[in-house]
Motif scaffolding. Structure first.
Motif, PDB file in Angstrom:
ATOM      1  N   PRO A  16      36.658  -7.202  12.081  1.00 23.98           N
ATOM      2  CA  PRO A  16      35.217  -7.040  12.314  1.00 23.98           C
ATOM      3  C   PRO A  16      34.554  -6.042  11.373  1.00 23.98           C
ATOM      4  O   PRO A  16      33.437  -6.273  10.904  1.00 23.98           O
ATOM      5  CB  PRO A  16      35.154  -6.569  13.775  1.00 23.98           C
ATOM      6  N   GLU A  17      35.249  -4.927  11.095  1.00 21.39           N
ATOM      7  CA  GLU A  17      34.629  -3.906  10.246  1.00 21.39           C
ATOM      8  C   GLU A  17      34.423  -4.389   8.815  1.00 21.39           C
ATOM      9  O   GLU A  17      33.561  -3.875   8.093  1.00 21.39           O
ATOM     10  CB  GLU A  17      35.463  -2.623  10.243  1.00 21.39           C
ATOM     11  N   GLU A  18      35.191  -5.418   8.388  1.00 21.04           N
ATOM     12  CA  GLU A  18      35.034  -5.935   7.045  1.00 21.04           C
ATOM     13  C   GLU A  18      33.957  -7.020   6.954  1.00 21.04           C
ATOM     14  O   GLU A  18      33.651  -7.499   5.862  1.00 21.04           O
ATOM     15  CB  GLU A  18      36.375  -6.479   6.543  1.00 21.04           C
ATOM     16  N   LEU A  19      33.403  -7.404   8.108  1.00 21.95           N
ATOM     17  CA  LEU A  19      32.311  -8.376   8.090  1.00 21.95           C
ATOM     18  C   LEU A  19      31.017  -7.751   7.590  1.00 21.95           C
ATOM     19  O   LEU A  19      30.093  -8.454   7.185  1.00 21.95           O
ATOM     20  CB  LEU A  19      32.085  -8.930   9.505  1.00 21.95           C
ATOM     21  N   VAL A  20      30.963  -6.427   7.624  1.00 22.01           N
ATOM     22  CA  VAL A  20      29.734  -5.717   7.272  1.00 22.01           C
ATOM     23  C   VAL A  20      29.808  -5.272   5.816  1.00 22.01           C
ATOM     24  O   VAL A  20      30.495  -4.303   5.481  1.00 22.01           O
ATOM     25  CB  VAL A  20      29.524  -4.494   8.185  1.00 22.01           C
ATOM     26  N   THR A  21      29.137  -5.987   4.947  1.00 22.45           N
ATOM     27  CA  THR A  21      29.104  -5.602   3.533  1.00 22.45           C
ATOM     28  C   THR A  21      27.854  -4.781   3.215  1.00 22.45           C
ATOM     29  O   THR A  21      27.895  -3.869   2.392  1.00 22.45           O
ATOM     30  CB  THR A  21      29.137  -6.847   2.640  1.00 22.45           C
ATOM     31  N   ALA A  22      26.755  -5.113   3.875  1.00 21.88           N
ATOM     32  CA  ALA A  22      25.511  -4.376   3.698  1.00 21.88           C
ATOM     33  C   ALA A  22      24.968  -4.053   5.086  1.00 21.88           C
ATOM     34  O   ALA A  22      24.327  -4.898   5.715  1.00 21.88           O
ATOM     35  CB  ALA A  22      24.500  -5.191   2.903  1.00 21.88           C
TER      36      ALA A  22
ATOM     37  N   GLY B 146      22.340  -5.617  17.099  1.00 18.28           N
ATOM     38  CA  GLY B 146      23.028  -6.448  16.125  1.00 18.28           C
ATOM     39  C   GLY B 146      24.521  -6.283  16.267  1.00 18.28           C
ATOM     40  O   GLY B 146      25.019  -5.159  16.435  1.00 18.28           O
ATOM     41  N   LEU B 147      25.264  -7.387  16.208  1.00 18.84           N
ATOM     42  CA  LEU B 147      26.713  -7.361  16.417  1.00 18.84           C
ATOM     43  C   LEU B 147      27.434  -8.071  15.284  1.00 18.84           C
ATOM     44  O   LEU B 147      27.110  -9.211  14.942  1.00 18.84           O
ATOM     45  CB  LEU B 147      27.067  -8.030  17.745  1.00 18.84           C
ATOM     46  N   ALA B 148      28.418  -7.369  14.701  1.00 19.22           N
ATOM     47  CA  ALA B 148      29.323  -7.988  13.729  1.00 19.22           C
ATOM     48  C   ALA B 148      30.650  -8.248  14.435  1.00 19.22           C
ATOM     49  O   ALA B 148      31.317  -7.305  14.866  1.00 19.22           O
ATOM     50  CB  ALA B 148      29.531  -7.068  12.528  1.00 19.22           C
ATOM     51  N   ALA B 149      31.003  -9.516  14.585  1.00 23.55           N
ATOM     52  CA  ALA B 149      32.228  -9.871  15.300  1.00 23.55           C
ATOM     53  C   ALA B 149      32.711 -11.226  14.825  1.00 23.55           C
ATOM     54  O   ALA B 149      31.936 -12.037  14.309  1.00 23.55           O
ATOM     55  CB  ALA B 149      31.984  -9.892  16.812  1.00 23.55           C
ATOM     56  N   ALA B 150      34.004 -11.462  15.007  1.00 23.54           N
ATOM     57  CA  ALA B 150      34.594 -12.762  14.706  1.00 23.54           C
ATOM     58  C   ALA B 150      34.577 -13.617  15.965  1.00 23.54           C
ATOM     59  O   ALA B 150      34.836 -13.115  17.066  1.00 23.54           O
ATOM     60  CB  ALA B 150      36.029 -12.589  14.207  1.00 23.54           C
ATOM     61  N   PHE B 151      34.248 -14.894  15.803  1.00 25.78           N
ATOM     62  CA  PHE B 151      34.255 -15.841  16.909  1.00 25.78           C
ATOM     63  C   PHE B 151      35.148 -17.022  16.529  1.00 25.78           C
ATOM     64  O   PHE B 151      35.047 -17.553  15.421  1.00 25.78           O
ATOM     65  CB  PHE B 151      32.845 -16.351  17.200  1.00 25.78           C
TER      66      PHE B 151
END
Length: 374
Positions: free
Chosen positions: A152-158, A90-95
């Motif tokens: 990117p680190e703020e994309l992860v809330t849960a 799983g990847l949290a990233a901005a595109f």
């Protein structure tokens, strides 16, 4: 690797199922009650790779080359490398919402099987681009990048339930990673080149939140103020359970401070075409070996195997090996039989269909590389 696993160890594949390879590999790993095998966040770049240059172009001149490729870069290197080993990533990233952003999203999600539920398209944000100019045995790079509205680190809330999360120590360990570690995830970490070359020792204080650290030798010695990779390894092992130091063409060394186990493994004896992303592919192999429960020396050997296979291709992410390529390793006689035998432990993890079909067994994205054959 022209070997057969013991009869009955490989379940029958669903040949029409694009996820069949991942399921086969997962059957060989411990039963982990998690949503993902690996979760990570970071910046995805559009990598443009020029090869075959005689050197850098002097001011006011133009060079023409016969090699050009494009591929996902940045955090995508390790995401793709792990996905190709059959791990659920799983990847949290901005595109960006531009042409490059669409290509990167499609390549990662549709062709490489990376789970992008935690990623986000950013309207009006330009996709970061890195141009790599390869000449002789060296390269130079130019990067264009603007910070996204949401890091990117703020994309992860849960954060999801994952066996492993991967972080970059160039930044403080994010809160979501600390929460995942408290819930039982192993935290792996790497870091990039310090462009200021100050090598601030306080960066190492972040290792208190990390279980496995994978620096290269230059970084390890610079941050620990030591004069050899071995001394750097010992210094880092005082801070966390497992450290592996990458030595490039000399292989890698590692130390498990909890058990006292030390290991060293040589690099794969292959001719390198492009080292881009080799460290990320090494990390992917080390993660897989850790999840498989292998001892330290086998984790190093497999990580070196994956990295060695990757440098035979251009591009970082899309040069990462799949199981078919791992299965075909050594069939051409490029590696002595006695060296090949040192990787026998990998064979039971290779899906049977990959042993039969070889390096071209899995449909996957390829670098858009074009070269004139001579």
């Amino acid at each position: 690797m022209s070997y057969r696993p013991p009869p009955g160890t490989v379940p029958e594949p669903q040949l029409n199922d694009p996820c069949a390879e991942r399921e086969l590999v997962a059957d060989r790993l411990p039963d982990l009650d998690t949503e993902l095998d690996v979760f990570l966040s970071g910046r995805v770049f559009m990598d443009m790779i020029f090869t075959g240059l005689p050197g850098l172009p002097p001011p006011g001149t133009e060079l023409v080359t016969d090699g050009l490729g494009s591929a996902p870069g940045g955090i995508a290197n390790i995401a793709v490398a792990m996905s190709r080993l059959g791990l659920h990533v799983g990847l949290a990233a901005a595109f960006g919402d531009d042409m490059f952003g669409s290509y990167l999203w499609r390549t990662l999600a549709e062709q490489e099987g990376v789970d992008l539920r935690w990623a986000r398209r950013m309207p009006g944000w330009p996709t970061p681009v890195t141009v790599s100019l390869g000449y002789a045995a060296d390269r130079s790079m130019v990067t264009y990048s603007r910070p996204p509205a949401t890091p990117p680190e703020e994309l992860v809330t849960a954060p999801p339930r994952a066996a492993v999360c991967f972080v970059d120590l160039a930044h403080p360990v994010p809160d979501w990673a600390a929460r995942m570690r408290a819930a039982g995830s192993l935290v792996f970490a790497d870091l990039g080149w310090d462009h200021t070359e100050t090598w601030c020792a306080s960066v190492l204080d972040r290792l208190e939140h990390v279980d496995v650290f994978l620096p290269n030798a230059v970084e390890a010695m610079a941050y620990t103020r030591t004069d050899s990779p071995e001394r750097a390894l010992d210094a880092l092992a005082e801070r966390l359970p497992v450290v592996a130091v990458k030595l490039g063409a000399a292989g890698a060394i590692a130390l498990d401070s909890a058990t006292g186990e030390r290991a060293a493994a040589p690099a794969l004896p292959v001719q390198a075409l492009d080292p881009t992303g080799a460290g990320d592919v090494f990390a992917a192999g080390f993660v897989f070996g850790t999840l498989a429960g292998w001892p330290l020396d086998r984790r190093l050997r497999f990580a070196n195997l994956c990295a060695g296979l990757s440098v035979r291709h251009y591009s970082g992410s899309l040069g990462a090996p799949c199981w078919g390529e791992i299965a075909a390793f050594g069939e051409g006689g490029e590696v002595p039989v006695e060296v090949l035998a040192e990787y026998d432990f990998v064979v039971p993890y290779i899906p049977e269909t990959e042993l039969e079909r070889g390096a071209d067994s899995v449909a996957r994205a390829q670098p858009t590389l074009r070269e004139t054959l001579t």
